[in-house]
Design an enzyme around this catalytic site. Structure first.
Site, short mmCIF file in Angstrom:
data_model
loop_
_atom_site.label_atom_id
_atom_site.label_comp_id
_atom_site.label_asym_id
_atom_site.label_seq_id
_atom_site.Cartn_x
_atom_site.Cartn_y
_atom_site.Cartn_z
N THR A 256 -11.20 -14.28 -17.57
CA THR A 256 -10.55 -14.72 -16.33
C THR A 256 -9.08 -14.31 -16.32
O THR A 256 -8.18 -15.11 -16.09
CB THR A 256 -10.67 -16.25 -16.15
OG1 THR A 256 -9.96 -16.90 -17.20
CG2 THR A 256 -12.12 -16.68 -16.15
N SER A 286 -7.05 -10.69 -11.87
CA SER A 286 -6.17 -11.84 -11.68
C SER A 286 -6.43 -12.51 -10.34
O SER A 286 -7.10 -11.95 -9.47
CB SER A 286 -4.70 -11.41 -11.76
OG SER A 286 -4.37 -10.65 -10.60
N CYS A 287 -5.86 -13.70 -10.15
CA CYS A 287 -6.00 -14.38 -8.86
C CYS A 287 -5.37 -13.55 -7.74
O CYS A 287 -5.93 -13.47 -6.63
CB CYS A 287 -5.36 -15.76 -8.93
SG CYS A 287 -3.61 -15.78 -9.37
N HIS A 314 4.33 -16.96 -5.39
CA HIS A 314 3.28 -17.53 -6.24
C HIS A 314 3.71 -18.88 -6.81
O HIS A 314 4.82 -19.03 -7.31
CB HIS A 314 3.00 -16.55 -7.39
CG HIS A 314 1.69 -16.77 -8.09
ND1 HIS A 314 1.42 -17.90 -8.83
CD2 HIS A 314 0.58 -16.00 -8.16
CE1 HIS A 314 0.20 -17.81 -9.32
NE2 HIS A 314 -0.33 -16.67 -8.93
N ASN A 318 1.27 -22.47 -15.96
CA ASN A 318 1.50 -23.08 -17.27
C ASN A 318 2.33 -22.21 -18.21
O ASN A 318 2.85 -22.73 -19.21
CB ASN A 318 0.16 -23.39 -17.94
CG ASN A 318 -0.35 -24.77 -17.59
OD1 ASN A 318 0.41 -25.65 -17.23
ND2 ASN A 318 -1.66 -24.96 -17.70
N GLY A 346 1.05 -7.47 -12.20
CA GLY A 346 0.22 -6.30 -12.48
C GLY A 346 -0.85 -6.09 -11.44
O GLY A 346 -1.69 -5.19 -11.56
N ARG A 368 7.93 -16.53 -8.35
CA ARG A 368 7.35 -17.83 -8.67
C ARG A 368 8.19 -18.92 -8.00
O ARG A 368 9.43 -18.88 -8.07
CB ARG A 368 7.33 -18.04 -10.19
CG ARG A 368 6.44 -17.05 -10.95
CD ARG A 368 4.97 -17.31 -10.66
NE ARG A 368 4.13 -16.36 -11.37
CZ ARG A 368 3.56 -16.60 -12.55
NH1 ARG A 368 3.77 -17.77 -13.16
NH2 ARG A 368 2.80 -15.70 -13.13
#
Length: 490
Positions: A256, A286-287, A314, A318, A346, A368
Site C-alpha cells: 500500500t 500512493s493515495c 494534502h 504519521n 512522487g 501538507r
C-alpha cells in the site's frame, strides 16, 4: 400539502425497509451484490438507500424511486442466481428502453440468464487475507474486509502481523479498530480474546501474529493457505524486501505504497485489467496517484494532454512531527498542526507506471496542511484541443456515472462542500465541478480525495481483482437484453 409530503416520505421509507432483507439475503446466501449506479446497497441504512436513489438525478435528470426498483429486487429474489453484481439503476434504465410488452420478472430473468441455474458461475472464494501492519490504512482495510465478509465467498481477513507493544497490545489494537477520531466508530461488535491472541469482529475471527521478521513466519501453522498479504507498513518497497513475505501460506503480496523498480504500480479502474496475474508482488501506488490518474486518464482519452502540473494540498500524515523535531526530510520535521509544509510528491512520476502510453510531461509538488484527512489535487492541464467548461464537466460527469472509471471517479456540483464533507468517500477521486476553470486548451481541475478511506477502497478493489473474486456486473452497460425463449420467461 405538508401531510402529503410526509406521507410520501413514509411510503418511500417503507419501500426501502422492504429492500434491506432482500439485499442481505441475496448477498449472504447467493453472493449477489446489489448496486445502484455502481454504488453498493449492501449493509446500507434506509436513509442511505434513499439518498443513493436520489443520486440518480445526475443520470436521468429525475430521482429514481424505490417504488420502481423494489419490484426488480423482488424479481431477483425468486431467481436461482450465481455470484454476480446486479445494478438496479442499469436494470431500470434498460427496462424503460427495451422492456415493452414484458413484465418486470420476465425482463429480469432474460437479462440475467447467463448467471441463473446451471449457467451460473461458481463461487471462487473465500480467499485468505493477511494484513502486515495495523496503522491508518491497515485498520481501514480491515474495516472494509470485515464489512464485505457477509457472503463468505469473498476476501476473508485471517490474521494481522504486528510488533508487540506490551502486555495490553491486543486490547489497544482492538480499541483503535473500535473507535477512530476521523472515521468514527466501528460498525459492529468487537471481542478480544487474549488467550488465543484473536479479535472477533462481526463474527470474523482475526488472529494477531507478533513478529518483526517476515521470514520467521509459517502461515500454514495458523491455518492460512494461498493468502494475499497486504503490507501497509511501507517498510519494504522493492522486490527483494517484499519477497520476504512469500512464506508458506502466502501466494501474493500487495504493497500500500508506491513500489520501486519493476514492481507494477496498480490504479484500479485504469490499469488493473492489464495485470499479469501470474506475478506475485504488486503495488497499489500512493493515495495521490490513485486520485490523479483516473481524471488524467479520462481527460487524455477525450481531449489529449500535452503537459500538466499537479499540486496536492494534502492532510498531514504519521510521518510528520506533532512538534518540531528531528526528521530525515528537511521540512517534515516541523510541526504538522502549526504549519503548511512544502514537500515533494512522487505521484507525478508514478503516472508513467500506471499509464505507460501516456505521453504528456507531468510535474508535481505537495503542500501538507493542518487537517487530519481528505486532500485536494489541482490539475493544471494543457490539452491538445480547445474545449469549453461545459463540455469538460459534462464529459467528466458521465465518466463518473458510466464506464470503466465509474467505481473510481466521483463528481460533485455542490457549491458549499469543504474537505470534511468527503471523509468516508469510497471514490479514488471526486471532481469539484464548481471549482473547474477551462479556457481554450487549458483546463484546471480540483479533485478531492479521502487519502485514507478512499485509498483503502482502491486497495480492496485491487486485491479483489487479484484474488479472482470480482464478479461481473449485470446488465452490462452496452448489452441489449435478449428476448425470452418460450412462453414463460420467469
Amino acid at each position: 400539502m405538508t401531510t402529503g409530503h410526509l406521507d410520501r416520505w413514509n411510503a418511500q421509507e417503507a419501500a426501502a425497509e422492504a429492500m434491506i432483507p432482500i439485499i442481505g439475503t441475496l448477498y449472504r446466501d447467493k453472493g449477489v451484490t446489489i448496486l445502484l449506479h455502481s454504488r453498493s446497497l449492501v449493509n446500507k441504512s434506509v436513509i442511505s438507500i434513499l439518498r443513493t436513489h436520489r443520486f440518480a438525478r445526475q443520470i436521468e435528470g429525475e430521482e429514481l424511486s424505490v417504488d420502481e426498483t423494489l419490484p426488480f429486487l423482488q424479481a431477483l429474489s425468486h431467481l436461482d442466481l450465481g455470484p454476480c453484481k446486479v445494478d438496479l439503476g442499469r436494470l431500470v434504465t434498460a427496462y424503460r428502453a427495451e422492456g415493452a410488452g414484458r413484465s418486470v420478472a420476465e425482463f429480469t430473468a432474460a437479462t440475467l440468464a447467463e448467471v441463473i441455474g446451471g449457467d451460473a458461475p461458481h463461487a471462487q472464494g473465500p480467499r485468505d487475507v493477511v494484513l502486515y501492519g495495523f496503522g491508518r490504512i491497515g485498520r481501514l482495510v480491515a474495516r472494509l474486509l470485515i464489512e464485505k465478509a457477509g457472503s463468505g465467498n469473498g476476501l476473508r481477513l485471517r490474521a494481522v502481523v504486528v510488533r508487540k507493544g506490551g502486555d495490553e497490545d491486543l486490547d489497544k489494537r482492538a480499541s483503535l479498530l473500535r473507535r477512530d477520531s476521523v472515521h468514527g466508530a466501528f460498525n459492529g461488535t468487537i471481542k478480544v480474546d487474549n488467550e488465543s491472541n484473536t479479535i472477533t469482529a462481526n463474527g470474523n475471527v482475526i488472529e494477531f501474529i507478533y513478529s518483526d521478521d517476515p521470514t520467521s513466519i509459517d502461515y500454514t501453522e495458523h491455518g492460512i493457505t494461498d493468502a494475499i498479504l497486504i503490507d501497509n507498513t511501507g517498510r519494504w518497497r522493492d522486490r527483494a524486501g517484499l519477497s520476504q513475505h512469500l512464506r508458506p501460506g502466502i501466494a501474493k503480496v500487495v504493497l500500500t505504497a508506491p513500489g520501486k523498480g519493476d514492481i507494477p504500480n496498480i490504479v484500479h479502474g485504469v490499469n488493473h485489467r492489464a495485470l499479469d496475474l501470474s506475478q506475485e508482488i504488486f503495488s497499489c501506488a500512493s493515495c495521490t496517484t490513485n486520485a490523479i490518474v483516473p481524471p488524467l486518464k479520462a481527460m487524455d482519452d477525450e481531449f489529449g494532454i500535452v503537459r500538466g502540473h499537479v499540486e496536492t494540498v494534502h492532510s498531514f500524515t504519521n510521518d510528520q512531527n506533532l512538534l518540531d523535531n528531528y526528521h530525515k526530510a528537511d521540512r517534515r520535521g516541523r510541526s504538522a498542526p502549526f504549519n503548511l509544509v512544502l514537500t515533494e510528491t512522487g505521484a507525478a512520476s508514478a503516472v508513467a507506471k500506471a499509464m505507460p502510453d501516456f505521453q504528456a510531461r507531468i510535474t508535481g509538488n505537495s503542500i501538507r496542511v493542518p487537517t487530519p484527512d481528505v486532500s485536494v489535487a489541482i490539475l493544471n492541464l494543457q490539452l491538445k484541443r480547445e474545449t469549453s467548461r461545459e463540455e469538460v464537466l459534462e464529459y467528466l460527469r458521465q465518466a463518473s456515472l458510466e464506464g470503466p472509471l465509474s467505481r473510481n471517479l466521483d463528481y460533485t456540483a455542490a457549491t458549499d462542500v469543504v474537505s470534511s464533507d468527503f471523509i468516508g468517500s469510497r471514490a479514488a477521486a471526486i471532481i469539484d465541478a464548481n471549482a473547474a476553470i477551462v479556457e481554450g486548451d487549458t483546463a484546471i481541475l480540483y479533485v478531492w480525495y479521502d487519502n485514507e478511506f478512499g485509498y483503502s477502497c482502491q486497495v480492496v478493489r485491487t486485491v479483489q481483482y487479484i484474488s479472482g473474486i470480482e464478479y461481473p456486473t449485470y446488465p452490462p452497460e452496452t448489452a441489449r437484453v435478449p428476448e425470452p425463449v418460450g412462453a414463460d420467461a420467469s
